[in-house]
Design a protein around this motif. Structure first.
Motif, PDB file in Angstrom:
ATOM      1  N   UNK A   1      21.688  -3.066  -4.557  1.00  0.00           N
ATOM      2  CA  UNK A   1      21.304  -3.994  -4.707  1.00  0.00           C
ATOM      3  C   UNK A   1      21.610  -5.443  -2.808  1.00  0.00           C
ATOM      4  N   UNK A   2      22.280  -4.504  -2.367  1.00  0.00           N
ATOM      5  CA  UNK A   2      22.942  -5.562  -1.609  1.00  0.00           C
ATOM      6  C   UNK A   2      22.793  -5.291   0.308  1.00  0.00           C
ATOM      7  N   UNK A   3      21.342  -3.708  -0.447  1.00  0.00           N
ATOM      8  CA  UNK A   3      20.598  -3.294   0.877  1.00  0.00           C
ATOM      9  C   UNK A   3      19.782  -4.945   1.202  1.00  0.00           C
ATOM     10  N   UNK A   4      18.894  -5.236   2.347  1.00  0.00           N
ATOM     11  CA  UNK A   4      17.710  -6.116   2.647  1.00  0.00           C
ATOM     12  C   UNK A   4      16.564  -5.366   2.214  1.00  0.00           C
ATOM     13  N   UNK A   5      16.622  -4.855   1.609  1.00  0.00           N
ATOM     14  CA  UNK A   5      14.757  -4.035   1.668  1.00  0.00           C
ATOM     15  C   UNK A   5      14.204  -4.495  -0.092  1.00  0.00           C
ATOM     16  N   UNK A   6      12.666  -4.003   0.601  1.00  0.00           N
ATOM     17  CA  UNK A   6      12.200  -4.357  -0.927  1.00  0.00           C
ATOM     18  C   UNK A   6      10.657  -2.912  -0.410  1.00  0.00           C
ATOM     19  N   UNK A   7      10.297  -2.848  -1.510  1.00  0.00           N
ATOM     20  CA  UNK A   7       9.227  -1.475  -2.166  1.00  0.00           C
ATOM     21  C   UNK A   7       8.041  -1.957  -2.164  1.00  0.00           C
ATOM     22  N   UNK A   8       6.859  -2.388  -1.504  1.00  0.00           N
ATOM     23  CA  UNK A   8       5.859  -2.517  -1.987  1.00  0.00           C
ATOM     24  C   UNK A   8       4.861  -0.842  -2.448  1.00  0.00           C
ATOM     25  N   UNK A   9       4.659  -0.885  -3.790  1.00  0.00           N
ATOM     26  CA  UNK A   9       3.568  -0.141  -3.524  1.00  0.00           C
ATOM     27  C   UNK A   9       2.070  -0.184  -3.736  1.00  0.00           C
ATOM     28  N   UNK A  10       1.188  -0.103  -2.780  1.00  0.00           N
ATOM     29  CA  UNK A  10      -0.191  -0.041  -3.165  1.00  0.00           C
ATOM     30  C   UNK A  10      -0.772   1.086  -4.015  1.00  0.00           C
ATOM     31  N   UNK A  11      -1.234   0.446  -5.001  1.00  0.00           N
ATOM     32  CA  UNK A  11      -1.913   1.597  -5.868  1.00  0.00           C
ATOM     33  C   UNK A  11      -3.696   1.471  -5.865  1.00  0.00           C
ATOM     34  N   UNK A  12      -4.550   2.429  -5.339  1.00  0.00           N
ATOM     35  CA  UNK A  12      -5.661   2.430  -4.989  1.00  0.00           C
ATOM     36  C   UNK A  12      -6.543   2.121  -6.173  1.00  0.00           C
ATOM     37  N   UNK A  13      -5.939   2.318  -7.266  1.00  0.00           N
ATOM     38  CA  UNK A  13      -6.866   1.865  -8.796  1.00  0.00           C
ATOM     39  C   UNK A  13      -6.542   0.606  -9.069  1.00  0.00           C
ATOM     40  N   UNK A  14      -7.746  -0.133  -8.722  1.00  0.00           N
ATOM     41  CA  UNK A  14      -7.721  -1.604  -9.046  1.00  0.00           C
ATOM     42  C   UNK A  14      -7.226  -1.904 -10.555  1.00  0.00           C
ATOM     43  N   UNK A  15      -7.099  -1.261 -11.561  1.00  0.00           N
ATOM     44  CA  UNK A  15      -7.198  -2.450 -12.673  1.00  0.00           C
ATOM     45  C   UNK A  15      -5.937  -1.891 -13.362  1.00  0.00           C
TER      46      UNK A  15
END
Length: 201
Positions: free
Chosen positions: A10-24
């Motif tokens: 939690x102390x690391x300044x990071x964020x994970x963005x996940x792009x899902x190809x299925x839009x449902x």
């Protein structure tokens, strides 16, 4: 998910963005549930609410422009699929993101074209999709899946994160420069000129 959440706290300044190809919505819920289960199974002696929260994108209106915008706002692109084209890797680096790529298929074009400072290869093993009770005869590529190295992935993420922390502006600018050079070298015009040279020889 597991590599990211076990590497960063939690102390690391990071964020994970996940792009899902299925839009449902069903796909989005499935990914959310998987993320929750993985956090529970990591056994890191903390509540799941203490992990970084993922940004999961399943917008049916998502187009190439949106993906390019995400590359531009992010700092590291992770591609762990056996993609016949390395376009996503080139796009990411050209827009200032470092790239961590599975060392297979079209990704190898990116890994070989760009200096090691800006890309990180992730090794893999082939894992059988058949159960223990299934026949041992396997003749098709679809019988296997590529499983990325957890150690390589963590090492690549940590390395690029630490470099970004030192100087975010220089990190982005130097990556863009390397990406532009690689994209230019792999442009259709360059390919056409090379083909003409071969034909005329």
């Amino acid at each position: 998910f597991s590599s990211f959440h076990s590497e960063f706290d939690y102390c690391d300044n990071v964020c994970l963005v996940v792009v899902v190809t299925d839009p449902t919505e069903e796909a989005k819920n499935k990914v959310n549930q998987s993320a929750q289960v993985i956090k529970e199974q990591l056994n890191l002696n903390k509540n799941t609410s203490e992990f970084h929260r993922e940004v999961i994108i399943t917008d049916p209106q998502l187009d190439t422009g949106h993906l390019l915008a995400m590359h531009q706002s992010g700092h590291c692109f992770i591609g762990l699929t056996n993609n016949p084209s390395g376009n996503h890797g080139f796009d990411a680096i050209g827009l200032g993101s470092r790239a961590i790529l599975l060392d297979i298929g079209g990704n190898q074009n990116v890994l070989n074209a760009i200096d090691d400072e800006y890309v990180y290869p992730v090794s893999y093993i082939l894992k059988s999709k058949k159960g223990a009770s299934a026949t041992l005869e396997m003749n098709c590529g679809k019988d296997f899946s590529c499983v990325s190295s957890d150690q390589d992935l963590k090492k690549g993420m940590r390395q690029f994160y630490e470099e970004w922390l030192k100087n975010p502006v220089a990190f982005e600018n130097s990556t863009k420069s390397a990406g532009f050079s690689a994209c230019e070298a792999f442009s259709m015009q360059k390919a056409g000129e090379k083909m003409k040279e071969i034909i005329n020889d």
